[in-house]
Design an enzyme around this catalytic site. Structure first.
Site, PDB file in Angstrom:
ATOM      1  N   GLY A 289       8.913 -48.601  44.914  1.00 22.76           N
ATOM      2  CA  GLY A 289       8.042 -47.563  45.453  1.00 22.76           C
ATOM      3  C   GLY A 289       7.958 -46.338  44.575  1.00 22.76           C
ATOM      4  O   GLY A 289       7.147 -45.446  44.829  1.00 22.76           O
ATOM      5  N   ILE A 341      20.590 -50.344  46.971  1.00 25.19           N
ATOM      6  CA  ILE A 341      21.258 -51.202  45.982  1.00 25.19           C
ATOM      7  C   ILE A 341      22.778 -51.045  46.017  1.00 25.19           C
ATOM      8  O   ILE A 341      23.500 -51.864  45.451  1.00 25.19           O
ATOM      9  CB  ILE A 341      20.723 -50.957  44.555  1.00 25.19           C
ATOM     10  N   LYS A 408      18.454 -39.868  27.893  1.00 26.80           N
ATOM     11  CA  LYS A 408      19.567 -39.013  28.291  1.00 26.80           C
ATOM     12  C   LYS A 408      20.911 -39.760  28.262  1.00 26.80           C
ATOM     13  O   LYS A 408      21.971 -39.144  28.405  1.00 26.80           O
ATOM     14  CB  LYS A 408      19.311 -38.423  29.675  1.00 26.80           C
ATOM     15  N   LYS A 420      23.919 -43.563  33.254  1.00 22.40           N
ATOM     16  CA  LYS A 420      22.963 -44.518  32.691  1.00 22.40           C
ATOM     17  C   LYS A 420      23.528 -45.178  31.429  1.00 22.40           C
ATOM     18  O   LYS A 420      23.266 -46.354  31.162  1.00 22.40           O
ATOM     19  CB  LYS A 420      21.630 -43.827  32.379  1.00 22.40           C
ATOM     20  N   ASN A 445      10.895 -38.902  28.653  1.00 20.26           N
ATOM     21  CA  ASN A 445      10.271 -38.429  29.886  1.00 20.26           C
ATOM     22  C   ASN A 445       8.927 -39.105  30.118  1.00 20.26           C
ATOM     23  O   ASN A 445       8.194 -39.386  29.173  1.00 20.26           O
ATOM     24  CB  ASN A 445      10.068 -36.904  29.815  1.00 20.26           C
ATOM     25  N   SER A 449       5.393 -38.723  36.430  1.00 16.78           N
ATOM     26  CA  SER A 449       6.325 -39.313  37.394  1.00 16.78           C
ATOM     27  C   SER A 449       6.839 -38.226  38.326  1.00 16.78           C
ATOM     28  O   SER A 449       6.868 -37.046  37.980  1.00 16.78           O
ATOM     29  CB  SER A 449       7.488 -39.998  36.667  1.00 16.78           C
ATOM     30  N   VAL A 453       7.921 -32.734  34.621  1.00 14.22           N
ATOM     31  CA  VAL A 453       7.443 -31.366  34.402  1.00 14.22           C
ATOM     32  C   VAL A 453       5.962 -31.184  34.739  1.00 14.22           C
ATOM     33  O   VAL A 453       5.564 -30.117  35.218  1.00 14.22           O
ATOM     34  CB  VAL A 453       7.703 -30.913  32.948  1.00 14.22           C
TER      35      VAL A 453
END
Length: 616
Positions: A289, A341, A408, A420, A445, A449, A453
């Protein structure tokens, strides 16, 4: 029925034109006095030519063309068809007519038939454009087109096709010195992009259309800044990729968007390669989603999967993408599962129920400041949740498992980035002991999304500002949502197992420049109409992101824009220890304990993490 009537009408017209061409060929040859002995040959030639040419024209598809859009391609088609028809006619007449067919008549027949048939087609286009199209008074808006090339021609035709309702092109701007003072489609080239202010003023320009799909982001940005200072409206004709991907329709002149300023060729997937591993498969998308997850679902549906299963924690977003996909792809089997999850048992149950062939893992906590305040949740979701999925995928022998990672994760200074990075290690470790091909995709980035920013800046601009930027020198790599999603899918097609795929994302972009560009594109002047406020770097943030560590390096792939990072050696025991600890007491871990756990597998995280915690 209409097509049949149209074809019969064209056949009748061509029969008349061919007979006229035959008569004129003999008439010109004999200077208006056709000898009696050639009368029977003329008669034979007329019906043989009509029959031969009509058959050839039909075979060549001349009656399936829309001649109001005729171009050089159609002219060449007529040339070939007339040549073949003439050769056939001369051959048949040679055997059927009582007298030989004069060679000069054959040449004249080719020329006159080409003239009549070709002329009739292009005359239809001229009449269609100038007489049959109803005259509607167009807009008085004066339009200047930047780019006197193929895209510029498309822009002029687009305005013309709309009966000039959107404006009338009065000139081109192009930096090519060889095009200066020349005309394209009857419209003059009035100067280079440096001359835009002068041209706008001298010709009372109301709107500028950028028609330069191959231009760099820096060039587009400069044109935007020059045009904004001139006080006129600004639009852009998108590139061919946008048309092919379905993002826009053919009426493509639109407002300039911040994505246009990135100036980087977009990633295009190898459709055949992708289709070969997705077609007929049961595909899982976790975080289905979300911004990227939902776009992955849209992309996957194009390749005819056997079943798509959308896994998500937020019922509203999962419901939205489900309804959209059921409407757009009613013939494809679609299922949804509301699941966290972190719920190991439910994850295993779902994998056993559907036994997927491909998994795209897009579910994650991604917001850096929030995860600094809630580090234990980052560990539980990003690390243990991902391990649950990988464990379940291995158990049911999933073919390909693709993790979505982030830049990142490279030399991480934030808890989110560190989790991550650990997840990448889990994927690489699982790949070594599993038949499943586990891979990760690392990118920067994503424009548009949720939480990124651009939406934040747009909301701030809508409120009149200020637009908040953490640091004037902060830079980031950027990509679009469709581009990110296609990269993920392409990585699955290229997977051999254990790779971390990285996109060549071009040059990083200053967040401050992005903010100023967006303010200008919104019709305001930065620091005049909309102030920009610097808020200072937040815990866990870096001035710039990296896509690789110094130790990793890259190797090329067959896709010119995708590279593979060389994997670090990973100690499985340390990974298992952190997973066991989080499962046992993750909710009760203190921030210091979170840092200590991450330091066990990422020693370089120590100083940055300690400083981050101390500042809270």
């Amino acid at each position: 029925m209409l097509l049949r009537k149209r074809t019969l009408m064209l056949l009748a017209i061509d029969a008349v034109l061919v007979n006229l061409a035959v008569f004129l060929s003999f008439y010109i040859k004999f200077e208006g006095n056709i000898p009696p002995e050639y009368s029977l040959t003329l008669t034979h030639s007329a019906w043989v030519a009509a029959l031969t040419y009509l058959v050839v024209f039909y075979v060549f598809g001349l009656y399936k063309r829309l001649w109001q859009y005729a171009s050089t391609g159609e002219l060449l088609l007529i040339l070939f068809a007339v040549t073949v028809g003439t050769a056939g006619t001369v051959t048949l007449v040679y055997f059927l007519a009582p007298m030989r067919f004069p060679h000069s008549v054959a040449a004249l027949l080719w020329f006159t038939t080409l003239f009549f048939v070709g002329g009739s087609r292009f005359m239809w286009r001229i009449l269609q454009e100038n007489l049959f199209t109803p005259h509607v008074p167009g807009s008085q808006k004066q339009v200047l087109i930047v780019g006197a090339g193929d895209a510029g021609v498309v822009a002029v035709r687009e305005l013309k096709n709309r009966n000039y309702h959107e404006g009338r092109p009065v000139g081109f701007i192009d930096d090519d010195p060889q095009k200066q003072r020349l005309q394209l489609m009857g419209i003059p080239v009035l100067g280079t992009h440096k001359d835009i202010p002068r041209v706008v003023n001298n010709h009372n320009i109301d709107e500028v259309v950028i028609a330069m799909p191959s231009a760099s982001g820096d060039v587009i940005r400069e044109i935007v800044q020059i045009t904004e200072k001139s006080g006129v409206d600004l639009k852009i004709l998108p590139g061919v990729f946008d048309l092919l991907s379905g993002k826009i329709d053919t009426k493509g002149i639109r407002e300039v968007q911040v994505e246009d300023l990135l100036g980087r060729e977009q990633v295009v997937v190898d459709l055949e390669e992708v289709a070969s591993y997705l077609s007929g498969e049961t595909v899982f998308v976790t975080g289905g989603g979300g911004s990227i997850g939902s776009e992955i679902c849209r992309q996957v549906m194009k390749f005819n999967p056997g079943k798509l299963v959308i896994l998500g924690h937020g019922e509203n977003t999962v419901f939205d993408i489900e309804q959209e996909l059921r409407t757009e792809h009613p013939g494809i089997d679609l299922a949804t599962e509301i699941v966290d999850i972190k719920d190991r048992d439910k994850i295993q149950l779902i994998f056993e129920r559907y036994r997927p062939g491909v998994v795209f893992h897009a579910a994650a906590h991604k917001h850096v400041p929030l995860m600094e305040k809630n580090p234990e949740e980052a560990l539980k979701n990003n690390i243990v949740g991902s391990y649950n999925l990988a464990e379940a995928a291995d158990a049911v022998h999933v073919k390909t498992f693709v993790l979505i990672s982030t830049d990142k994760a490279v030399n991480p200074t934030s808890v989110m980035g560190a989790t991550k990075r650990v997840t990448e290690m889990i994927i690489q470790t699982m790949d070594k002991r599993s038949k499943t091909k586990f891979v990760a995709v690392r990118f920067g980035n994503v424009l548009g999304s949720r939480g990124s920013v651009i939406p934040t800046f747009k909301k701030q601009i809508a409120k009149g500002g200020p637009v908040t930027v953490t640091h004037p020198e902060m830079v980031r790599f950027f990509m679009t949502i469709p581009e990110a999603s296609q990269l993920v899918i392409q990585a699955g097609a290229m997977a051999q197992g254990g790779e971390i795929f990285i996109l060549d994302m071009g040059k990083p972009v200053k967040i401050l420049d992005l903010a100023r560009d967006l303010i200008r594109l919104s019709g305001f002047e930065p620091d005049v109409d909309i102030p920009i406020k610097f808020t200072g770097m937040r815990p866990g943030e870096k001035l710039y992101e990296e896509l690789l560590t110094a130790e990793e390096g890259t190797t090329a792939t067959k896709h010119k824009r995708i590279f593979v990072a060389k994997p670090h050696p990973v100690e499985p025991e340390k990974l298992e220890d952190i997973i066991h600890t989080v499962r046992e007491r993750g909710t009760y871990l203190s921030k210091d304990e979170v840092v200590q756990l991450l330091q066990k597998v990422i020693p370089g995280f120590r100083k940055q993490a300690a400083k981050s915690v101390a500042n809270q």
